[in-house]
Design an enzyme around this catalytic site. Structure first.
Site, short mmCIF file in Angstrom:
data_model
loop_
_atom_site.label_atom_id
_atom_site.label_comp_id
_atom_site.label_asym_id
_atom_site.label_seq_id
_atom_site.Cartn_x
_atom_site.Cartn_y
_atom_site.Cartn_z
CG ASP A 287 -1.89 1.14 1.24
OD1 ASP A 287 -2.72 1.21 0.32
OD2 ASP A 287 -1.80 1.98 2.16
CD GLU A 330 -1.91 2.69 -3.52
OE1 GLU A 330 -1.95 3.49 -4.47
OE2 GLU A 330 -1.69 3.02 -2.36
CG ASP A 383 -8.84 3.95 -0.13
OD1 ASP A 383 -9.49 3.86 0.91
OD2 ASP A 383 -7.60 3.91 -0.16
#
Length: 494
Positions: A287, A330, A383
């Protein structure tokens, strides 16, 4: 990522259906895995499995190596004689996840299970003595006994004086063992589920947050690796500048790393963390990967993220000596040449999100024609809104423009379908586009497979309420899965 064309589904454990208020590692997870296999799905992607913290977010955990006790299968504890059928009945709850109720009821129930557990059993003692959950157990024991943040504890305990730690183990021994018990149960159950999935030919994609929470076992045990002041409070915190998601940026509040201290240790803590992730999952999504190239720090106490500054991260040095296969980067948000260069050096596939493709820019990197083979194509992420939810909030004028652009994308991919016929047609189009892309791996959100709207959104970045609550009421319907199976086959994802 070295592999032929494959397909995956994104669905967090918390979102699985079940009787007890939140998804678990129990029977429903095994049923879900079997359904994925029947559809030809080779990857099941989950979000971080850690014990949730502030805002119920798995990205704000009390320990980066913990497992979420809420995911422990209560039926398995009943079969072991640790819970009664009456207690299981009392724990039943349907509907969206209610974290307040879970906190108030689940931990007392797990304590009942622990009270009946023979904690002198050799396997459990071996686990405790192995130290895998030591910092977590000490931290949670101290949190239970003293409350507050670790920076407010007695000075000796705050700074992990050896005698203070030993006093925790001895004076509150059963409490200390209880937290070990939770991790022991979680990790046994997770390993069994992962082995089952692997036996079906399904690999698990997990998620490693770049940052850890401030009030965590990680910062308490390794404060020298973070930018803290003399009182062990954050000097700077993490976030991102204003972007697609927020006009004032995102102020995450996590302490930022002291990368010079990490480098002096040969990145030992980070490499151990990456190795743990690789053993927990088959593939690891890193992430906020861009923070490894350069990270955004904001002075502690700022009201929002607009006044922060970019600082240089560790770059490729962080991954030296580690296997390069098995990571996904990511790489969303503010991307510069430094991030692109790091992606090339590591050869990690980046993420391409179709929901970001429709701004009218022919050079948009998320358009199908611009998606490279070495990438992972997503319909959307946790998200952002579901595809149907995104469409629902468009104005009439915006919708006409969006649909025109979507029709153009479908035509270029030789996908023929009626966009205006029936609920879920837009999300079905996105699923088919993702599967038709050149990306070696296409991951479709389960919400998009099912054509669900805004009510099924997982997270609203920049907010602390209403997140992580979505849960299926039942296993995915056969009709939706049949469509997915046909599309997976049609686009050569075997």
């Amino acid at each position: 990522m070295s592999m032929s064309r494959k397909a995956g589904v994104l669905c967090h454990i918390s979102s699985l259906p079940g009787k007890y208020g939140i998804g678990s590692l129990g029977a429903e997870a095994y049923v879900f895995a079997k359904k994925l296999k029947k559809c030809g799905i080779k990857y099941w992607q989950v979000l971080p499995l850690q014990q949730t913290g502030f805002g119920n977010s798995p990205y704000q955990s009390v320990s980066c190596d913990s497992g979420n006790p809420y995911f422990i299968d209560l039926n398995a504890l009943c079969k072991e004689g640790l819970l009664t059928k009456t207690e299981l009945k009392d724990a039943e709850k349907t509907g969206p996840i209610d974290y307040v109720q879970l906190f108030n009821e689940r931990f007392p129930l797990l304590r009942k299970a622990f009270s009946r557990f023979f904690f002198d059993a050799p396997a459990f003692r071996e686990y405790v003595n192995g130290g895998e959950s030591e910092d977590y157990a000490l931290f949670m024991t101290a949190k239970t006994v003293y409350g507050g943040s670790f920076c407010d504890w007695d000075e000796k305990l705050k700074r992990r004086d050896a005698d203070a730690l030993e006093a925790l183990r001895t004076d509150y021994h059963e409490e200390y063992l209880f937290w070990h018990f939770l991790q022991y149960q979680f990790k046994r159950q997770w390993r069994a589920l992962k082995d089952y999935c692997n036996g079906l030919g399904i690999k698990i994609i997990g998620d490693i947050p770049l940052y850890v929470a401030y009030d965590s076992a990680d910062v308490w045990a390794h404060g020298e690796l973070f930018k803290l002041d003399k009182e062990l409070k954050p000097a700077f915190v993490a976030g991102v500048p204003p972007d697609y998601f927020s006009e004032t940026g995102q102020l995450w509040g996590n302490p930022v790393y002291d990368w010079k201290a990490h480098e002096k240790s040969g990145f030992a803590w980070w490499r151990a963390r990456l190795q743990t992730a690789l053993s927990t999952y088959d593939v690891v999504r890193i992430d906020h990967f861009r923070g490894i190239s350069a990270y955004y720090e904001i002075e502690y106490g700022a009201k929002d993220a607009r006044g922060g500054a970019w600082r240089k991260g560790p770059g490729e040095k962080l991954f030296e000596g580690l296997p390069r296969d098995g990571f996904i980067a990511e790489d969303l948000g503010t991307i510069d040449e430094g991030v692109r260069d790091l992606l090339l050096k590591t050869e990690f596939p980046g993420m391409k999100v179709l929901l970001f493709a429709f701004d009218g820019n022919p050079d948009n990197p998320f358009l199908l024609k611009n998606i490279p083979e070495n990438s992972v194509c997503y319909t959307g992420t946790h998200d952002n809104d579901t595809v149907e939810g995104y469409v629902e909030q468009l104005s009439a004028e915006e919708y006409i423009l969006f649909r025109s652009r979507l029709a153009s994308e479908l035509a270029q991919a030789n996908i023929v379908m009626n966009l205006g016929k029936g609920q879920g047609s837009i999300s079905e189009a996105f699923v088919r586009l993702a599967l038709a892309s050149k990306a070696k791996l296409a991951v479709v959100s389960l919400q998009d497979v099912l054509g669900l709207g805004n009510e099924a959104r997982m997270n609203f970045p920049g907010t602390n309420e209403g997140n992580w609550e979505f849960r299926l009421t039942a296993q995915p319907a056969a009709r939706s899965l049949s469509k997915l199976k046909k599309a997976v086959k049609k686009y050569g994802r075997k």
